[in-house]
Design a protein around this motif. Structure first.
Motif, PDB file in Angstrom:
ATOM      1  N   THR A   1       5.955 -13.182 -30.933  1.00 52.06           N
ATOM      2  CA  THR A   1       4.548 -13.032 -31.301  1.00 52.06           C
ATOM      3  C   THR A   1       3.876 -14.371 -31.594  1.00 52.06           C
ATOM      4  O   THR A   1       2.666 -14.421 -31.809  1.00 52.06           O
ATOM      5  CB  THR A   1       4.410 -12.128 -32.542  1.00 52.06           C
ATOM      6  OG1 THR A   1       5.104 -12.727 -33.646  1.00 52.06           O
ATOM      7  CG2 THR A   1       4.995 -10.744 -32.268  1.00 52.06           C
ATOM      8  N   ALA A   2       4.666 -15.456 -31.608  1.00 52.26           N
ATOM      9  CA  ALA A   2       4.110 -16.782 -31.927  1.00 52.26           C
ATOM     10  C   ALA A   2       3.291 -17.334 -30.766  1.00 52.26           C
ATOM     11  O   ALA A   2       3.583 -17.069 -29.599  1.00 52.26           O
ATOM     12  CB  ALA A   2       5.232 -17.755 -32.276  1.00 52.26           C
ATOM     13  N   GLN A   3       2.287 -18.127 -31.107  1.00 51.59           N
ATOM     14  CA  GLN A   3       1.485 -18.836 -30.116  1.00 51.59           C
ATOM     15  C   GLN A   3       1.496 -20.318 -30.460  1.00 51.59           C
ATOM     16  O   GLN A   3       1.280 -20.692 -31.625  1.00 51.59           O
ATOM     17  CB  GLN A   3       0.044 -18.314 -30.102  1.00 51.59           C
ATOM     18  CG  GLN A   3      -0.063 -16.832 -29.756  1.00 51.59           C
ATOM     19  CD  GLN A   3      -1.499 -16.353 -29.731  1.00 51.59           C
ATOM     20  OE1 GLN A   3      -2.185 -16.466 -28.724  1.00 51.59           O
ATOM     21  NE2 GLN A   3      -1.962 -15.792 -30.840  1.00 51.59           N
TER      22      GLN A   3
ATOM     23  N   GLU B   1       6.535 -12.317 -24.176  1.00 48.60           N
ATOM     24  CA  GLU B   1       5.492 -12.917 -25.007  1.00 48.60           C
ATOM     25  C   GLU B   1       4.436 -11.857 -25.299  1.00 48.60           C
ATOM     26  O   GLU B   1       3.768 -11.363 -24.395  1.00 48.60           O
ATOM     27  CB  GLU B   1       4.857 -14.104 -24.277  1.00 48.60           C
ATOM     28  CG  GLU B   1       5.843 -15.190 -23.856  1.00 48.60           C
ATOM     29  CD  GLU B   1       6.311 -16.042 -25.024  1.00 48.60           C
ATOM     30  OE1 GLU B   1       5.675 -15.983 -26.095  1.00 48.60           O
ATOM     31  OE2 GLU B   1       7.304 -16.762 -24.851  1.00 48.60           O
TER      32      GLU B   1
ATOM     33  N   PRO C   1       1.804 -11.756 -28.332  1.00 44.86           N
ATOM     34  CA  PRO C   1       1.189 -12.141 -29.608  1.00 44.86           C
ATOM     35  C   PRO C   1       0.384 -11.021 -30.257  1.00 44.86           C
ATOM     36  O   PRO C   1       0.237 -10.996 -31.482  1.00 44.86           O
ATOM     37  CB  PRO C   1       0.290 -13.323 -29.228  1.00 44.86           C
ATOM     38  CG  PRO C   1       0.098 -13.220 -27.760  1.00 44.86           C
ATOM     39  CD  PRO C   1       1.319 -12.574 -27.218  1.00 44.86           C
TER      40      PRO C   1
ATOM     41  N   TRP D   1       2.258 -11.568 -35.801  1.00 45.68           N
ATOM     42  CA  TRP D   1       1.568 -10.484 -35.087  1.00 45.68           C
ATOM     43  C   TRP D   1       0.353 -10.023 -35.876  1.00 45.68           C
ATOM     44  O   TRP D   1      -0.748  -9.874 -35.322  1.00 45.68           O
ATOM     45  CB  TRP D   1       2.536  -9.326 -34.857  1.00 45.68           C
ATOM     46  CG  TRP D   1       1.909  -8.113 -34.236  1.00 45.68           C
ATOM     47  CD1 TRP D   1       1.301  -8.034 -33.022  1.00 45.68           C
ATOM     48  CD2 TRP D   1       1.832  -6.798 -34.803  1.00 45.68           C
ATOM     49  NE1 TRP D   1       0.856  -6.742 -32.789  1.00 45.68           N
ATOM     50  CE2 TRP D   1       1.173  -5.972 -33.867  1.00 45.68           C
ATOM     51  CE3 TRP D   1       2.277  -6.245 -35.997  1.00 45.68           C
ATOM     52  CZ2 TRP D   1       0.927  -4.620 -34.104  1.00 45.68           C
ATOM     53  CZ3 TRP D   1       2.039  -4.894 -36.243  1.00 45.68           C
ATOM     54  CH2 TRP D   1       1.372  -4.098 -35.294  1.00 45.68           C
TER      55      TRP D   1
ATOM     56  N   ASN E   1      -2.369 -12.655 -35.879  1.00 44.91           N
ATOM     57  CA  ASN E   1      -3.038 -12.669 -34.575  1.00 44.91           C
ATOM     58  C   ASN E   1      -4.048 -11.532 -34.456  1.00 44.91           C
ATOM     59  O   ASN E   1      -5.153 -11.713 -33.919  1.00 44.91           O
ATOM     60  CB  ASN E   1      -2.006 -12.549 -33.447  1.00 44.91           C
ATOM     61  CG  ASN E   1      -1.125 -13.778 -33.321  1.00 44.91           C
ATOM     62  OD1 ASN E   1      -1.489 -14.863 -33.767  1.00 44.91           O
ATOM     63  ND2 ASN E   1       0.043 -13.607 -32.727  1.00 44.91           N
TER      64      ASN E   1
END
Length: 221
Positions: free
Chosen positions: A80-82, A107, A109, A133, A136
């Protein structure tokens, strides 16, 4: 009359035998840590839904990965990371190195429920993490009133084990911004709802797991 006495005697003898074997097994397990871990792994039933909590850099992701490996299934990682900056890029690379190459990565996010719905039933899934998450979703300005509802709907209908990682934010100070306070409140509520549905809940502090709900195999305690 004699037949009934013999039957009762056989039942008593059988019960004594089972108790004796159980006592012997317990003695062996106490004396031999390797046997204890071996039999615990055999008896241990992998939980359908797990929640691994912890603070920042607490070791929760590493512990969750160790738990996932016990499922003995192909592994899928929902990220969930960007990477908005170089620091986050380095953190993501480090997580990838720690996991190793034997993971399929999705992927997601924001669209975590949708990603889960596409996973094959043969897999075990690690979602890392619920905190990013949620943030985001909030920053997208399209956050549902209860973000756990669509996620738990997919979790309940899935036929594969799912392990989630999330930050415990209740131990931190109250943020001084409105957005920060909203996030802390929403994260606490999300964690509580996930924990209520989870078969296993573990809090990791300084790399040490503490089981809050459910049971772990001996070689992970």
């Amino acid at each position: 009359m004699v037949g009934n006495v013999i039957k009762r005697h056989d039942r008593v003898s059988s019960s004594i035998l089972h108790l004796s074997l159980l006592k012997l097994a317990l003695i062996i397990l106490r004396l031999n840590p390797r046997k204890r871990s071996h039999w615990s792994a055999i008896i241990f039933t992998f939980p359908k839904f797990s929640l691994i909590l912890g603070g920042v850099a607490s070791g929760k992701s590493r512990f969750a990965e160790s738990l996932v490996r016990l499922a003995n299934r192909p592994r899928t990682y929902i990220a969930t990371a960007q990477a908005f900056d170089s620091e986050m890029e380095e953190k993501i690379k480090q997580h990838q190195m720690d996991r190793g190459p034997d993971w399929s990565t999705i992927e997601a996010p924001i669209a975590v429920p949708e990603a889960l719905a596409k996973v094959d039933d043969t897999q075990v899934v690690l979602i890392d993490c619920m905190t990013l998450w949620l943030s985001n979703l909030i920053l997208s300005e399209n956050c549902p009133e209860d973000p756990s509802a669509p996620l738990l709907s997919v979790v309940k209908s899935s036929n594969f084990p799912i392990v989630t990682v999330s930050n415990e934010v209740g131990h931190s100070v109250i943020p001084d911004t409105k957005l920060g306070r909203r996030f802390q409140k929403d994260q606490g509520r999300l964690n509580a709802k996930l924990a209520a549905e989870a078969d296993l809940v573990v809090m990791v502090t300084a790399g040490i797991p503490k089981v809050l709900k459910g049971r772990l195999p001996a070689n992970l305690t």
